[in-house]
Design an enzyme around this catalytic site. Sequence first.
Site, PDB file in Angstrom:
ATOM      1  N   HIS A 178      -2.464  67.284  25.102  1.00 38.90           N
ATOM      2  CA  HIS A 178      -1.929  67.247  23.858  1.00 38.90           C
ATOM      3  C   HIS A 178      -4.036  66.541  23.108  1.00 38.90           C
ATOM      4  O   HIS A 178      -4.766  65.594  23.859  1.00 38.90           O
ATOM      5  CB  HIS A 178      -1.689  65.668  23.277  1.00 38.90           C
ATOM      6  CG  HIS A 178       0.207  65.814  22.870  1.00 38.90           C
ATOM      7  ND1 HIS A 178      -0.004  66.026  21.943  1.00 38.90           N
ATOM      8  CD2 HIS A 178       0.432  66.196  24.663  1.00 38.90           C
ATOM      9  CE1 HIS A 178       1.346  66.242  22.231  1.00 38.90           C
ATOM     10  NE2 HIS A 178       2.093  65.668  23.615  1.00 38.90           N
ATOM     11  N   ASP A 226      -5.077  64.568  21.383  1.00 44.25           N
ATOM     12  CA  ASP A 226      -5.343  63.185  20.770  1.00 44.25           C
ATOM     13  C   ASP A 226      -4.548  62.241  21.875  1.00 44.25           C
ATOM     14  O   ASP A 226      -4.930  60.930  21.509  1.00 44.25           O
ATOM     15  CB  ASP A 226      -4.722  62.689  19.680  1.00 44.25           C
ATOM     16  CG  ASP A 226      -3.507  63.145  19.115  1.00 44.25           C
ATOM     17  OD1 ASP A 226      -2.645  64.376  20.072  1.00 44.25           O
ATOM     18  OD2 ASP A 226      -2.523  62.994  18.818  1.00 44.25           O
ATOM     19  N   GLU A 250      13.231  64.767  26.734  1.00 46.62           N
ATOM     20  CA  GLU A 250      11.991  64.143  27.088  1.00 46.62           C
ATOM     21  C   GLU A 250      12.990  62.190  27.008  1.00 46.62           C
ATOM     22  O   GLU A 250      13.393  61.873  28.149  1.00 46.62           O
ATOM     23  CB  GLU A 250      10.146  63.953  26.493  1.00 46.62           C
ATOM     24  CG  GLU A 250      10.053  63.140  27.324  1.00 46.62           C
ATOM     25  CD  GLU A 250       8.348  63.081  26.384  1.00 46.62           C
ATOM     26  OE1 GLU A 250       7.602  62.117  26.380  1.00 46.62           O
ATOM     27  OE2 GLU A 250       8.410  63.515  25.290  1.00 46.62           O
TER      28      GLU A 250
END
Length: 368
Positions: free
Chosen positions: A26, A28, A216
Amino acid sequence: MSSDIPSQSLDVESIRRVPKVLLHDHLDGGLRPGTVLDLADSIGYRGLPATDVGELGQWFRDAADSGSLESYLETFAHTCGVMQTEEALVRVAAEAAEDLAADGVVYAEVRYAPELFVERGLSLPAVVEAVQEGFAEGERRVAAKGGRIHLSTLLCAMRQHARAYEIAELAVRYRDNGVAGFDIAGPEAGFPPTRNLDAFEYLRTSNAHFTIHAGEAFGLASIWEAIQHCGAERLGHGVRIVDDIKTSPGGEVQLGRLANYVRDRRIPLELCPSSNVQTGAAPSIAEHPIGLLTRLRFRVTVNTDNRLMSGCTMSSEFAALAEAFGFGWADLQWFTINAMKSAFLDFDKRLDIINNVIKPGYADLIAS
């Protein structure tokens, strides 16, 4: 790649020198702590929990060690908070390219949610174009130093919001400009992937690639919906597929129907070991299901997820797995080729990287 690395030495430094492929990272979640501080100062962002580089980096790791996906996701308020300008997005993307290349990553798919970066007036297209500019700049810097990396982008929609179709259209619009595919991210519980069926139908009919965060924090139902209802090509994490695998006291393994389907169809699992431990999806690296899934020859790939929050790199993930499970150079090459086979990249380009970059990078190590 260098070939003078002792085959028995699978430490971070030796692993950094071999080619690696990253599918789940990711944007960010990978900022340099110093960059977070610089960007906060430039826009007047006052919400950071620390003003020292070392302390801030440690805060992100400590805050992510909660054992809860929801708490883990709260750390992104600060990184997203300082990434609200074109200049910030270009800088973060360029530095991501440099950092990944320095770690020996030769191909990466970096994902982010454009909708998270419009608080200061940027349009969705402006966000995408700024990130692509940053990746291009980062690739140029790497090449100027004699390195090599190819970056692709995955655009995420946040599953708790209602913009998946809009982001899917954006991914298709920019697929000839570096955007390789689409994803949905965010909290799984209460936000099943089937909420976004219209987006996935649009992507399929547009011949576009997509992965889905599934398995997840939530279990088999999330994986089943992602594959059977939405048509996911890959599973973002997918670690809970282990819930459909039974091991007897004598060591005999029995796969359930969904696990068999995932393995038979070679559906890639974008496993992120350190992150999975932080969010409670696995109790420890040594107890992570990746050991069993590798032994059963699922299409396992190894990924970083969020390098800042987990304080990890691809090399550190590989080193931790090698220590926990006794993986050797052949296993690391297998993970890497699995990832390259599973990339949302043209077949010829995937084959070129496998045959001319990955295999030569491991050849002498595996032979020794």
